[in-house]
Enzyme design. Structure first.
Site, short mmCIF file in Angstrom:
data_model
loop_
_atom_site.label_atom_id
_atom_site.label_comp_id
_atom_site.label_asym_id
_atom_site.label_seq_id
_atom_site.Cartn_x
_atom_site.Cartn_y
_atom_site.Cartn_z
N CYS A 177 0.82 -1.21 0.00
CA CYS A 177 0.00 0.00 0.00
C CYS A 177 0.86 1.27 0.00
CB CYS A 177 -0.95 0.02 1.20
SG CYS A 177 -0.23 -0.57 2.71
N HIS B 122 -2.52 6.33 4.87
CA HIS B 122 -1.06 6.42 5.05
C HIS B 122 -0.60 7.78 4.53
CE1 HIS B 122 -0.96 2.33 6.22
NE2 HIS B 122 -0.43 1.75 5.13
C1 2RA Z 1 1.20 -2.00 6.71
N1 2RA Z 1 1.88 -1.73 4.41
O1 2RA Z 1 0.81 -0.85 6.65
C2 2RA Z 1 1.73 -2.70 5.48
C3 2RA Z 1 0.88 -3.86 5.08
N2 2RA Z 1 -0.45 -3.47 4.76
O2 2RA Z 1 1.20 -2.69 7.76
#
Ligand code: 2RA
Length: 334
Positions: free
Chosen positions: A129, A236
């Protein structure tokens, strides 16, 4: 044409989101085959107004006529069952990291490297991601100004760890002892995502570095990364510093991002206009802001890149790959 679609890991956070996105985007599903481990087999799910019973994933699950299988069930399940599905003629789009660096497996962000699907051998990998959201703007800038070096600093939501991560945050906020992360995540930040390797980097940091090179087809890129877990549920956020081979005009660079598919530029700090995790939750685009020249080097820029890690970071990107295959007439269908 319509397609027989399996969703493996249908009851997990990403699996449920994949079903939601398939519905939202009206993907032409003829028959749906939701699959999960024994623990969730028998659960009922509703999809496009019909009720389905989740079947237990086993070696015979792909004997039936399935065109494409969207996997989000962890690396070991993918390692075991993706090859079985592929041998049965099913095209697998796998969210795990199991096959991402396999030279026979294309690693796809549809806005970035769509033509790589041409050489699939029935397994296609969805990138991590945190990689996906960076690739969408960086591809545009790489084509225009040739990237020389990237520094990634990420601030990643707990939903990236699935339900367990979210529970740890919830419990931590209410004062309970955290059980999933190695330190309390509530009111804290942890410079530790996935596991540490012998060079002191975590697997998450290595994924961002290696996947970026594969997707941009450039092993000469110099990249470093620090990936951090933050007490945020969805979204994120990434601070990305880039050094280009070529000089650039800042206004032109911003314009380029504004007209690129899949990108929303929020870059007016006089109005406190910049992307935030809460602001992008539930959206499918990649949001870019705080675009400013890095005045400490020749041709450098700083960006702030935010996206919903469960949607564009996983479920939506997976469905977009299925749409890409459909549009390129690479799936049989019924
Ligand atoms: C996380 N990118 O954010 C990794 C797996 N989704 O934990």
């Amino acid at each position: 044409k319509r397609y027989n679609v399996a969703v493996v890991g249908a009851t997990g956070m990403v699996g449920r989101k994949m079903l939601e996105v398939l519905e939202e985007r009206n993907f032409p599903v003829e028959n749906l085959y939701p699959m999960a481990s024994a623990r969730s087999a028998g659960d009922k799910i509703t999809f496009m107004g019909k009720e389905y019973t989740v079947e237990e994933l086993n070696e015979n699950s792909f004997d039936k006529d399935i065109d494409v299988a969207l996997f989000s069930a962890g690396g070991s399940t993918s390692e075991k069952f993706s090859p079985i599905a592929a041998r049965n003629g099913v095209i697998v789009i796998d969210n795990s990291s199991a096959f991402r660096m396999d030279k026979n497996v294309p690693l796809i962000v549809p806005e970035v490297n769509p033509d790589d699907v041409q050489w699939h051998k029935n397994i296609i990998a969805n990138p991590n991601c945190s990689t996906i959201q960076a690739m969408v703007p960086l591809k545009v800038l790489h084509d225009a100004y040739k990237i020389k070096r990237i520094i990634y600093s990420t601030y990643q939501a707990v939903s990236g760890s699935g339900v367990r991560g979210s529970q740890d945050l919830e419990e931590g906020i209410s004062g309970q002892e955290n059980k999933f992360y190695p330190h309390p995540i509530a009111f804290n930040v942890l410079p530790h995502i996935d596991v540490f390797t012998e060079n002191g980097y975590t697997k998450e940091e290595i994924k961002m570095i290696e996947e970026t090179k594969k997707i941009l087809h450039d092993d000469n890129l110099r990249i470093t990364a620090t990936t951090v877990r933050v007490p945020v549920y969805y979204g994120h956020s990434e601070s990305v510093n880039i050094e280009f081979e070529r000089d650039f005009n800042l206004e032109e660079l911003i314009k380029l991002l504004e007209i690129s598919p899949g990108i929303v530029v929020q870059n007016n700090v006089s109005q406190n206009n910049y992307p935030t995790a809460v602001g992008v939750a539930g959206k499918d685009e990649v949001y870019v802001g705080r675009i400013r020249r890095d005045e400490s080097i020749e041709n450098g820029i700083n960006l702030w890149i935010v996206a919903d890690n469960i949607r564009k970071g996983a479920a939506t990107n997976t469905v977009q790959i299925a749409e890409l295959l459909m549009n390129k007439k690479l799936i049989k269908g019924v």
